[in-house]
Design a protein around this motif. Structure first.
Motif, short mmCIF file in Angstrom:
data_model
loop_
_atom_site.label_atom_id
_atom_site.label_comp_id
_atom_site.label_asym_id
_atom_site.label_seq_id
_atom_site.Cartn_x
_atom_site.Cartn_y
_atom_site.Cartn_z
N GLY A 1 -78.53 61.75 35.28
CA GLY A 1 -78.21 62.49 34.26
C GLY A 1 -78.33 64.28 34.79
N LEU A 2 -79.30 64.37 35.43
CA LEU A 2 -79.86 65.64 36.09
C LEU A 2 -78.84 66.13 37.11
N VAL A 3 -78.31 65.26 37.95
CA VAL A 3 -77.30 65.70 39.17
C VAL A 3 -75.98 65.98 38.46
N GLU A 4 -75.69 65.06 37.34
CA GLU A 4 -74.51 65.39 36.83
C GLU A 4 -74.31 66.70 36.18
N HIS A 5 -75.28 66.92 35.40
CA HIS A 5 -75.67 68.04 34.38
C HIS A 5 -75.41 69.43 35.51
N GLU A 6 -76.01 69.26 36.41
CA GLU A 6 -76.18 70.41 37.66
C GLU A 6 -74.93 70.45 38.42
N MET A 7 -74.14 69.54 38.43
CA MET A 7 -72.91 69.54 39.27
C MET A 7 -71.93 70.27 38.45
N VAL A 8 -71.82 69.81 37.18
CA VAL A 8 -70.75 70.08 36.19
C VAL A 8 -71.07 71.73 35.81
N ASN A 9 -72.31 71.98 35.61
CA ASN A 9 -72.74 73.37 35.30
C ASN A 9 -72.90 74.23 36.46
N ALA A 10 -72.73 74.09 37.65
CA ALA A 10 -73.07 75.08 38.68
C ALA A 10 -71.93 76.15 38.48
N LEU A 11 -70.78 76.17 38.36
CA LEU A 11 -70.08 77.26 37.90
C LEU A 11 -69.27 77.05 36.90
N ARG A 12 -68.84 78.18 36.15
CA ARG A 12 -68.27 78.18 34.84
C ARG A 12 -66.80 77.94 35.21
N LEU A 13 -65.97 77.05 34.94
CA LEU A 13 -64.68 76.95 35.10
C LEU A 13 -63.67 76.66 33.86
N ASP A 14 -62.58 76.85 33.77
CA ASP A 14 -61.77 76.44 32.58
C ASP A 14 -61.37 75.08 33.00
N LEU A 15 -61.53 74.42 33.93
CA LEU A 15 -61.21 73.07 34.39
C LEU A 15 -62.37 71.93 34.05
N PRO A 16 -61.88 70.90 33.73
CA PRO A 16 -62.83 69.94 33.58
C PRO A 16 -63.37 69.43 34.94
N ILE A 17 -64.58 69.22 35.07
CA ILE A 17 -65.30 68.81 36.43
C ILE A 17 -65.64 67.43 36.23
N GLU A 18 -65.24 66.63 37.15
CA GLU A 18 -65.46 65.22 37.19
C GLU A 18 -66.44 64.87 38.23
N VAL A 19 -67.53 64.16 38.11
CA VAL A 19 -68.46 63.82 38.94
C VAL A 19 -68.76 62.24 38.99
N ASP A 20 -68.78 61.57 40.01
CA ASP A 20 -68.90 60.38 40.28
C ASP A 20 -70.27 60.11 40.87
N ILE A 21 -71.10 59.31 40.26
CA ILE A 21 -72.41 58.93 40.69
C ILE A 21 -72.82 57.48 40.88
N ASN A 22 -72.97 57.13 42.44
CA ASN A 22 -73.25 55.68 42.62
C ASN A 22 -74.63 55.35 43.12
N VAL A 23 -74.91 54.23 43.07
CA VAL A 23 -76.48 54.04 43.31
C VAL A 23 -76.27 52.77 44.39
N ALA A 24 -76.91 52.86 45.68
CA ALA A 24 -76.90 51.74 46.50
C ALA A 24 -78.15 51.87 47.48
N ASN A 25 -78.34 50.85 48.16
CA ASN A 25 -79.31 51.08 49.19
C ASN A 25 -79.15 51.97 50.38
N ASN A 26 -77.70 52.20 50.72
CA ASN A 26 -77.45 53.07 51.60
C ASN A 26 -76.17 53.71 51.46
N TRP A 27 -75.97 54.89 51.90
CA TRP A 27 -74.72 55.68 51.85
C TRP A 27 -73.42 54.77 51.89
N LEU A 28 -73.28 53.89 52.90
CA LEU A 28 -71.92 52.99 52.95
C LEU A 28 -71.70 52.26 51.77
N ASP A 29 -72.87 51.52 51.34
CA ASP A 29 -72.56 50.81 50.13
C ASP A 29 -72.39 51.70 49.00
#
Length: 76
Positions: free
Chosen positions: A46-74
């Protein structure tokens, strides 16, 4: 301005202010890689999504994908 850089600063500040165990360890283009204990996954998601969406004010919707895994590849 660069959205990801602004978001990174805000995420870093919140992680420390909220005394989270999570740490940002890597930026790859438009992705952030964090390490964190399983107990923090929901809060940090929730923290990361909020900060990514609200980092800059734009008139376009911002989509944030968050994935959880034991490593970056997965996470992809």
């Amino acid at each position: 301005r660069d959205r990801i850089k602004l978001a990174m600063i805000r995420i870093y500040n919140r992680l420390h202010a909220e005394q989270r165990a999570a740490r940002m360890i890597l930026q790859v283009h438009d992705e952030l890689v964090l390490t964190l204990p399983p107990a923090e996954v929901d809060a940090i998601r929730g923290l990361v999504e909020h900060e990514m969406v609200n980092a800059l004010r734009l008139d376009l919707p911002i989509e944030v994908d968050i994935n959880v895994a034991n490593n970056w590849l997965d996470a992809h």
